[in-house]
Design an enzyme around this catalytic site. Structure first.
Site, mmCIF file in Angstrom:
data_model
loop_
_atom_site.group_PDB
_atom_site.id
_atom_site.type_symbol
_atom_site.label_atom_id
_atom_site.label_comp_id
_atom_site.label_asym_id
_atom_site.label_seq_id
_atom_site.Cartn_x
_atom_site.Cartn_y
_atom_site.Cartn_z
ATOM 1 C CE1 TYR A 168 4.633 -43.776 -21.967
ATOM 2 C CE2 TYR A 168 3.128 -43.603 -24.082
ATOM 3 C CZ TYR A 168 3.545 -43.157 -22.711
ATOM 4 O OH TYR A 168 2.910 -42.279 -22.110
ATOM 5 C CE LYS A 199 -3.094 -33.718 -22.532
ATOM 6 N NZ LYS A 199 -2.152 -33.511 -21.312
ATOM 7 C CE LYS A 219 -7.360 -35.001 -16.961
ATOM 8 N NZ LYS A 219 -5.690 -35.506 -16.747
ATOM 9 C CE LYS A 255 -0.536 -36.210 -23.913
ATOM 10 N NZ LYS A 255 -0.374 -35.819 -22.748
HETATM 11 C C1 PBG Z 1 -1.041 -35.230 -17.789
HETATM 12 C C2 PBG Z 1 -0.548 -35.959 -19.252
HETATM 13 C C3 PBG Z 1 -1.412 -36.846 -19.542
HETATM 14 C C4 PBG Z 1 -0.742 -37.541 -20.855
HETATM 15 C C5 PBG Z 1 0.660 -36.870 -20.646
HETATM 16 N N1 PBG Z 1 0.655 -35.787 -19.561
HETATM 17 C C6 PBG Z 1 -2.902 -37.486 -19.604
HETATM 18 C C7 PBG Z 1 -3.891 -36.494 -19.540
HETATM 19 O O1 PBG Z 1 -3.804 -35.346 -19.908
HETATM 20 O O2 PBG Z 1 -4.931 -36.732 -18.955
HETATM 21 C C8 PBG Z 1 -0.975 -38.625 -21.796
HETATM 22 C C9 PBG Z 1 -0.029 -39.206 -22.184
HETATM 23 C C10 PBG Z 1 -0.399 -40.749 -22.557
HETATM 24 O O3 PBG Z 1 -1.474 -41.074 -22.685
HETATM 25 O O4 PBG Z 1 0.565 -41.431 -23.180
HETATM 26 N N2 PBG Z 1 -1.535 -33.732 -18.128
#
Ligand code: PBG
Length: 335
Positions: free
Chosen positions: A324, A204, A228, A259
């Protein structure tokens, strides 16, 4: 060499012959997208009879728990295998420790109980990370200005057990703390949840493409422009993604996720080819928004852009996609 690759020379070989008609194109297709590949992320809000639009995600809504069954009905009819649940926690329930994440009556738990009752054959993924519940918007607890790894693990374990008790089938940790998969597996097993799965957000990245999601769950204001980057990955890296995946698999992940999706198809392919494990991609909020914004301006065709973007994930070796677009894509696929 060329012959062994099936590459004859023009004019004996004309590659366009295989593309001549719809039936030849269907016959020659190397990949296929099906409804079975789709996971639909949904947003849940407090209140009764509530539905609210998410400005940057046209067509995506937050709904209150009492509206969930109606909201999900079409997805269930279409045979979408699973939903991923995300809470829009009201600000007054947020604190620095993300306490609400372990509340057995929080939005996710209430939603899970309703959905399991109404749609017992539909899989439920529960996102595990503290950001929807913290007043600072980070995925973990903060100690001395740093998102503390090991203290956060304890919170994630509590959150995951809370979700498993409410019927969540697959725990999906999106927090990027080190060691969370082992901690979660051990805790789930100790409580007898041996068949509750773990789909790890293994690779991620610290991405700009989460912007609309953070608005949807109300964590962007909390984050106040922070980032983050001490836990999510640097977009420059690819070997590191393999290392993350290797760790998560060694610790007991059943499947892994990359992701965001579209800017990271190379990671999907490398992960799939290196580990041969179920590999999922999350086509995140910003990717959806990007396509929808162009559609709204009349610059690209909705259905074609949607299907082409989803096929990209299959081509890259993904088993499935969190998107989505899931319901709209399933409707098209079912004709
Ligand atoms: C939370 C999380 C996030 C997403 C999924 N779980 C946001 C982030 O890490 O700030 C993002 C999903 C999306 O943008 O569709 N940890």
């Amino acid at each position: 060499m060329t012959a062994s690759l099936g590459l004859g020379a023009f004019p004996n070989t004309r590659l366009r012959r295989n593309r001549l008609t719809p039936w030849t194109r269907r016959l020659m297709a190397e990949n296929a997208l099906s409804v079975d590949d789709l996971i639909w992320p949904i947003f849940i809000m407090e209140g009764e009879g509530q539905e609210s639009d998410i400005a940057a995600m046209p067509g995506v809504k937050r709904v209150s728990v009492d509206r969930l069954a109606a909201h999900v009905e079409a997805a269930a009819q279409l045979g979408i295998p699973a939903l991923a649940l995300f809470p829009a926690t009201p600000p007054d329930l947020k604190d620095a420790e993300g306490t609400e994440s372990a509340n057995p009556d929080n939005l996710i738990c209430r939603a899970s109980r309703v959905l399991k009752r109404e749609f017992p054959d539909m899989g439920l993924l529960g996102d595990v990370a503290l950001d929807p519940y913290t007043d600072h918007g980070h995925d973990g607890v903060i100690r001395d200005g740093y998102v503390a790894n090991d203290e956060t693990l304890e919170k994630l374990v509590a959150q995951a057990l809370n979700q498993a008790r409410a019927g969540i089938d697959i725990i999906s940790p999106s927090d990027m703390m080190d060691g969370r998969i082992a901690a979660l597996r051990q805790a789930l097993d100790a409580e007898g949840f041996i068949n509750v799965g773990l789909m790890s957000y293994a690779a991620k990245y610290a991405s700009a493409f989460y912007g609309p999601f953070r608005d949807a769950v109300g964590s962007s204001g909390a984050l106040r422009g922070g980032d983050k980057k001490t836990y999510q990955m640097d977009p420059a890296n690819t070997d590191e993604a393999l290392r993350e995946v290797a760790h998560d698999l060694a610790e007991g992940a059943d499947s892994v996720m990359v992701k965001p999706g579209m800017p990271y198809l190379d990671i999907c392919r490398r992960v799939h080819e290196t580990f041969h494990v179920p590999t999922f991609a999350y086509q995140v909020s910003g990717e959806y928004s990007m396509i929808m914004a162009s559609v709204e301006r009349g610059w690209i065709d909705h259905d074609r852009a949607m299907m082409e973007s989803l096929m990209g994930f299959k081509r890259a070796g993904c088993s499935g996609i969190l998107t989505y677009f899931a319901v709209k894509a399933a409707q098209l696929l079912r004709g």
